[in-house]
Structures are given as C-alpha cells and as structure tokens.
Design a protein around this motif. Sequence first.
Motif, PDB file in Angstrom:
ATOM      1  N   SER A 198      23.033 -40.358 -16.036  1.00  0.00           N
ATOM      2  CA  SER A 198      22.845 -41.604 -15.335  1.00  0.00           C
ATOM      3  C   SER A 198      24.450 -41.526 -14.415  1.00  0.00           C
ATOM      4  O   SER A 198      25.223 -40.588 -14.512  1.00  0.00           O
ATOM      5  N   ASP A 199      24.481 -42.378 -13.193  1.00  0.00           N
ATOM      6  CA  ASP A 199      25.710 -42.275 -12.418  1.00  0.00           C
ATOM      7  C   ASP A 199      26.846 -42.560 -13.303  1.00  0.00           C
ATOM      8  O   ASP A 199      27.939 -41.875 -12.954  1.00  0.00           O
ATOM      9  N   ALA A 200      26.807 -43.432 -14.230  1.00  0.00           N
ATOM     10  CA  ALA A 200      27.962 -43.852 -14.918  1.00  0.00           C
ATOM     11  C   ALA A 200      28.509 -42.540 -15.890  1.00  0.00           C
ATOM     12  O   ALA A 200      29.647 -42.088 -16.050  1.00  0.00           O
ATOM     13  N   GLU A 201      27.300 -41.827 -16.300  1.00  0.00           N
ATOM     14  CA  GLU A 201      27.744 -40.714 -17.342  1.00  0.00           C
ATOM     15  C   GLU A 201      27.970 -39.703 -16.601  1.00  0.00           C
ATOM     16  O   GLU A 201      29.177 -38.882 -16.945  1.00  0.00           O
ATOM     17  N   ARG A 202      27.764 -39.445 -15.309  1.00  0.00           N
ATOM     18  CA  ARG A 202      28.275 -38.289 -14.475  1.00  0.00           C
ATOM     19  C   ARG A 202      29.629 -38.647 -14.165  1.00  0.00           C
ATOM     20  O   ARG A 202      30.423 -37.672 -13.727  1.00  0.00           O
ATOM     21  N   GLU A 203      29.964 -39.994 -13.888  1.00  0.00           N
ATOM     22  CA  GLU A 203      31.555 -40.027 -13.563  1.00  0.00           C
ATOM     23  C   GLU A 203      32.374 -39.807 -14.747  1.00  0.00           C
ATOM     24  O   GLU A 203      33.569 -39.240 -14.593  1.00  0.00           O
ATOM     25  N   VAL A 204      31.824 -40.116 -16.092  1.00  0.00           N
ATOM     26  CA  VAL A 204      32.723 -39.739 -16.987  1.00  0.00           C
ATOM     27  C   VAL A 204      32.920 -38.441 -17.387  1.00  0.00           C
ATOM     28  O   VAL A 204      33.854 -37.681 -17.447  1.00  0.00           O
ATOM     29  N   GLN A 243      28.326 -36.542  -1.733  1.00  0.00           N
ATOM     30  CA  GLN A 243      28.949 -37.645  -2.390  1.00  0.00           C
ATOM     31  C   GLN A 243      29.853 -38.603  -2.049  1.00  0.00           C
ATOM     32  O   GLN A 243      29.712 -39.653  -1.936  1.00  0.00           O
ATOM     33  N   SER A 244      30.846 -37.857  -1.719  1.00  0.00           N
ATOM     34  CA  SER A 244      32.073 -38.497  -1.046  1.00  0.00           C
ATOM     35  C   SER A 244      31.614 -39.061   0.358  1.00  0.00           C
ATOM     36  O   SER A 244      32.150 -40.093   0.682  1.00  0.00           O
ATOM     37  N   ARG A 245      30.887 -38.470   1.028  1.00  0.00           N
ATOM     38  CA  ARG A 245      30.789 -38.755   2.536  1.00  0.00           C
ATOM     39  C   ARG A 245      29.617 -39.747   2.661  1.00  0.00           C
ATOM     40  O   ARG A 245      29.662 -40.714   3.348  1.00  0.00           O
ATOM     41  N   LEU A 246      28.431 -39.570   1.856  1.00  0.00           N
ATOM     42  CA  LEU A 246      27.392 -40.293   2.167  1.00  0.00           C
ATOM     43  C   LEU A 246      26.619 -40.908   0.768  1.00  0.00           C
ATOM     44  O   LEU A 246      25.896 -41.826   0.981  1.00  0.00           O
ATOM     45  N   GLY A 247      27.453 -40.701  -0.271  1.00  0.00           N
ATOM     46  CA  GLY A 247      26.747 -41.286  -1.306  1.00  0.00           C
ATOM     47  C   GLY A 247      25.688 -40.564  -1.908  1.00  0.00           C
ATOM     48  O   GLY A 247      24.894 -41.410  -2.745  1.00  0.00           O
ATOM     49  N   LEU A 248      25.449 -39.461  -1.419  1.00  0.00           N
ATOM     50  CA  LEU A 248      23.998 -38.628  -1.902  1.00  0.00           C
ATOM     51  C   LEU A 248      24.469 -37.761  -2.972  1.00  0.00           C
ATOM     52  O   LEU A 248      25.326 -37.182  -3.091  1.00  0.00           O
ATOM     53  N   ALA A 249      23.680 -37.618  -3.958  1.00  0.00           N
ATOM     54  CA  ALA A 249      23.715 -36.712  -5.094  1.00  0.00           C
ATOM     55  C   ALA A 249      23.555 -35.138  -4.559  1.00  0.00           C
ATOM     56  O   ALA A 249      24.314 -34.219  -4.993  1.00  0.00           O
ATOM     57  N   MET A 250      22.843 -34.815  -3.477  1.00  0.00           N
ATOM     58  CA  MET A 250      22.478 -33.486  -3.084  1.00  0.00           C
ATOM     59  C   MET A 250      21.931 -33.388  -1.654  1.00  0.00           C
ATOM     60  O   MET A 250      21.552 -34.528  -1.131  1.00  0.00           O
ATOM     61  N   ASP A 251      21.764 -32.407  -1.132  1.00  0.00           N
ATOM     62  CA  ASP A 251      20.991 -32.305   0.065  1.00  0.00           C
ATOM     63  C   ASP A 251      19.758 -31.827  -0.173  1.00  0.00           C
ATOM     64  O   ASP A 251      19.421 -30.968  -0.336  1.00  0.00           O
ATOM     65  N   GLU A 252      18.888 -32.974  -0.388  1.00  0.00           N
ATOM     66  CA  GLU A 252      17.368 -32.779  -0.916  1.00  0.00           C
ATOM     67  C   GLU A 252      16.688 -31.776   0.367  1.00  0.00           C
ATOM     68  O   GLU A 252      16.722 -32.428   1.350  1.00  0.00           O
ATOM     69  N   GLY A 253      16.111 -30.710  -0.181  1.00  0.00           N
ATOM     70  CA  GLY A 253      15.251 -30.021   0.760  1.00  0.00           C
ATOM     71  C   GLY A 253      16.064 -29.278   1.862  1.00  0.00           C
ATOM     72  O   GLY A 253      15.436 -28.820   2.763  1.00  0.00           O
ATOM     73  N   GLY A 254      17.269 -29.346   1.800  1.00  0.00           N
ATOM     74  CA  GLY A 254      18.249 -28.885   2.828  1.00  0.00           C
ATOM     75  C   GLY A 254      18.129 -29.659   4.127  1.00  0.00           C
ATOM     76  O   GLY A 254      18.389 -29.222   5.280  1.00  0.00           O
ATOM     77  N   ARG A 255      17.700 -30.937   4.128  1.00  0.00           N
ATOM     78  CA  ARG A 255      17.311 -31.718   5.323  1.00  0.00           C
ATOM     79  C   ARG A 255      18.591 -31.972   6.127  1.00  0.00           C
ATOM     80  O   ARG A 255      18.422 -31.740   7.169  1.00  0.00           O
ATOM     81  N   ILE A 256      19.637 -32.162   5.404  1.00  0.00           N
ATOM     82  CA  ILE A 256      21.161 -32.416   6.195  1.00  0.00           C
ATOM     83  C   ILE A 256      21.583 -31.200   6.932  1.00  0.00           C
ATOM     84  O   ILE A 256      21.633 -31.055   8.201  1.00  0.00           O
ATOM     85  N   ALA A 257      21.462 -30.045   6.240  1.00  0.00           N
ATOM     86  CA  ALA A 257      22.088 -28.662   6.704  1.00  0.00           C
ATOM     87  C   ALA A 257      21.132 -28.456   7.695  1.00  0.00           C
ATOM     88  O   ALA A 257      21.320 -27.422   8.700  1.00  0.00           O
ATOM     89  N   SER A 258      19.779 -28.726   7.663  1.00  0.00           N
ATOM     90  CA  SER A 258      19.022 -28.015   8.890  1.00  0.00           C
ATOM     91  C   SER A 258      19.087 -28.598  10.143  1.00  0.00           C
ATOM     92  O   SER A 258      18.858 -28.095  11.124  1.00  0.00           O
ATOM     93  N   GLY A 259      19.910 -29.838  10.311  1.00  0.00           N
ATOM     94  CA  GLY A 259      20.129 -30.441  11.558  1.00  0.00           C
ATOM     95  C   GLY A 259      21.592 -30.181  12.027  1.00  0.00           C
ATOM     96  O   GLY A 259      21.860 -30.435  12.863  1.00  0.00           O
ATOM     97  N   GLY A 260      22.258 -29.143  11.056  1.00  0.00           N
ATOM     98  CA  GLY A 260      23.432 -28.842  11.513  1.00  0.00           C
ATOM     99  C   GLY A 260      23.729 -27.255  12.138  1.00  0.00           C
ATOM    100  O   GLY A 260      22.760 -26.469  12.052  1.00  0.00           O
TER     101      GLY A 260
END
Length: 375
Positions: free
Chosen positions: A49-55, A205-222
């Motif tokens: 969970s998000d809480a466990e991940r923070e621990v 996570q720090s910039r957009l609150g996302l756990a990952m770049d799902e399917g490379g979607r964000i990188a593909s536009g950069g």
Amino acid sequence: MGRAISKSGLVRALGAMSGTSLDGVDVAVLETDGRDILGFGETGYRAYSDAEREVLRAALGQWTGDAVSAAARVVEAAHIEVMTDHADVDLIGFHGQTVAHAPRLQGTLQVGDGGVLAEALGRPVVWDFRSDDVSMGGEGAPLAPFFHHACARYIGATEPLCFLNLGGVGNVTYVDPRKARPEDEGALLAFDTGPANAPINDFLQSRLGLAMDEGGRIASGGAVENGALELFLAEPYFARIPPKSLDRNDFPEMIGLVTELSDADATATLTAMCAAAVAQGMEHCPRAPSKVLVTGGGRHNPVLMEMLRVSLDCPVEPVETVGLDGDMLEAQAFAYLAVRVARGLPTSAPSTTGVRACVGGGTVTVPEGWTARKT
C-alpha cells in the motif's frame, strides 16, 4: 536451525522477492534439484500500500533504528500474507527487503526475519542470502546469475547470451550455457549496470505523484538532454571492472541533473540514462552475446526497450519470447537458490559477486516439529 530437505531429488520450493522498486512482493513456486529447472509452479503477488511503501522508503539507507524495525514488520507481514496461499511446498526462499547496501563499508542489510516466516508458515525458510558472500569479500549482489545459468540451459540456449534485469537497479548476467555448472570458469559474468527504474519512479512520485511512467507514456513525449546524460556517464562507477554492485540510491545526483527540465524531458532523460548505463556495461562482456533477454518492470516500458535496441548490437527481447516469466524470474531465483543452500551447493562465485571463492550463502531456519518430506 538445520538442513530441511534430503540431499537429492526434486524439491518444490517457494521463492519470494521484494525489490528496490518497492512495488510489492512476488512469489513463485519452482521445482528443482538445485541444479536443473524441473518445472515451474504457481505464482502470486501482493502489492504494498502507499502507507507501507512510505515505511519502506523511510528505512532506505538506514542500518539500525525504529525505521528499520518498522520496515521489517511490514516486509514480514506482507510475505506471510501472500505466502499463506502457497503452503504446499517443501522449502521457502526469503530474500527480504534491501534497505542498505555498502559491501565495501558497513555490509548489506535485508530486513525481515526468516525465523518469523518459518514459524508462521510452518515450513523451513532459507534467508540472509548475502551476508556470507560479503564476509568473504564479495559484493553480495547480484545473486540471480546462478539461476540465469539454469534458465539458459532450460531454454536450450547454445550460444552466450545475457539476462538483463531492469528493476529499481539494473543488473546483467552474461551466461555461457556450454559450461556445465554456473561455478565453472567462464560460465558467468554478472554485475549491476546502474540505476534503472528507481530514479524514474522517484522523480515522478515527487513531481507528479505517479508511481511510475506507465507504458513509457511521459518519456515518449520528451527529448533527451544530452548534457545531463554525459554528466551522468562521467560517474566513476561505469569505469570500474566488474563484478560490482550498487545501492538503490547510489546516484543521488541523477534527479538533480534533470530538475530544471520539463516533466517529459526529465523522464526521457532519466530513461536514457538507464539505457546508456546498460550499453556501457555490455562492453565488459567477454564476447558479444547472441541476444539480451530482459526481465523486470523495465521491459514493460517501450521507450526504454527501444533505446536499448538502438544502443546494443544484438537482439533485445523480453524473456517471455523464450517462455520465461519476467515478472517472477527473481522470485523463482530465490526458490532455486534456497534449494542450493539447503543442499550445500554454491550460490555465488568470483565472477558474479567478486567473492574470494565460491560460496553458498544463507541461513536455514526450520520450524519446530518440521519433518522433511522424502524427495
């Protein structure tokens, strides 16, 4: 404490892996005699969970203290929960969660007590795989290469090939399947290539609150910022001769190099750093591999996979193309290693971790009242 299984025959083992991406716990059943893969069994997954991940994040880089103790409780509870559904096994391989890794300094620390799991699950547990290797001068990582050798023989490979694991940290295993045993000279070369998914995930996570770049979607536009990439590749780690290993956060300057970039450009650049680190590492292979088989979460990122194909001079394919499970390969590896430990076989060698001599590292904890099955 003692030996949990007989010295020969098939063992049905359950392996578990909680990697540096901090996504969750993978579990997988493997049938093996400790040398050959004799069959693959069921698999499972339990997300943190998000809480466990923070621990868990709070414990990274720590060696003692309340944060480490809290992380251990999270790891133990999550493993017990998912492993309870896979009780029909002879033996369990428990890696734990790496929170600190500095083999040339303090050592290596994987939180989670195998004894707690053994009593809760009523099965022998092999754990603490890395400490003996480190105590004998090894890096304690990577540990999957002996299993990669078994996989290469299982798929019928006849020429040298590489297994590339892209988790939080990247690592590569060069395998010559013509060698009968993984500890034979020339059979393996393994090392960490550099950061992989961890800095991408941390940035998003720090910039957009996302756990990952799902399917490379964000990188593909950069667009890749080549100046930042060149500064990254100037890091002395890449010039070190393997075997060598990394902690999850050993490249803290990576995100600083892309801080002024847009979300897309920064993500593309971090992805390119991962691919470039792999390309640098491949130069250490004794000869060009016939192919690179990619495992771990990074193989789901089409941008990263294309960058690898462009930069490497051989086919780059997900391990599924040869019938293996890229999501579960590391969990299967610790099932395999558990059987080797219980049977007194080595699990690392000078060519995989830099250890002074082949060693079978691990502690076997047997629950009270356990009687070994006849195998």
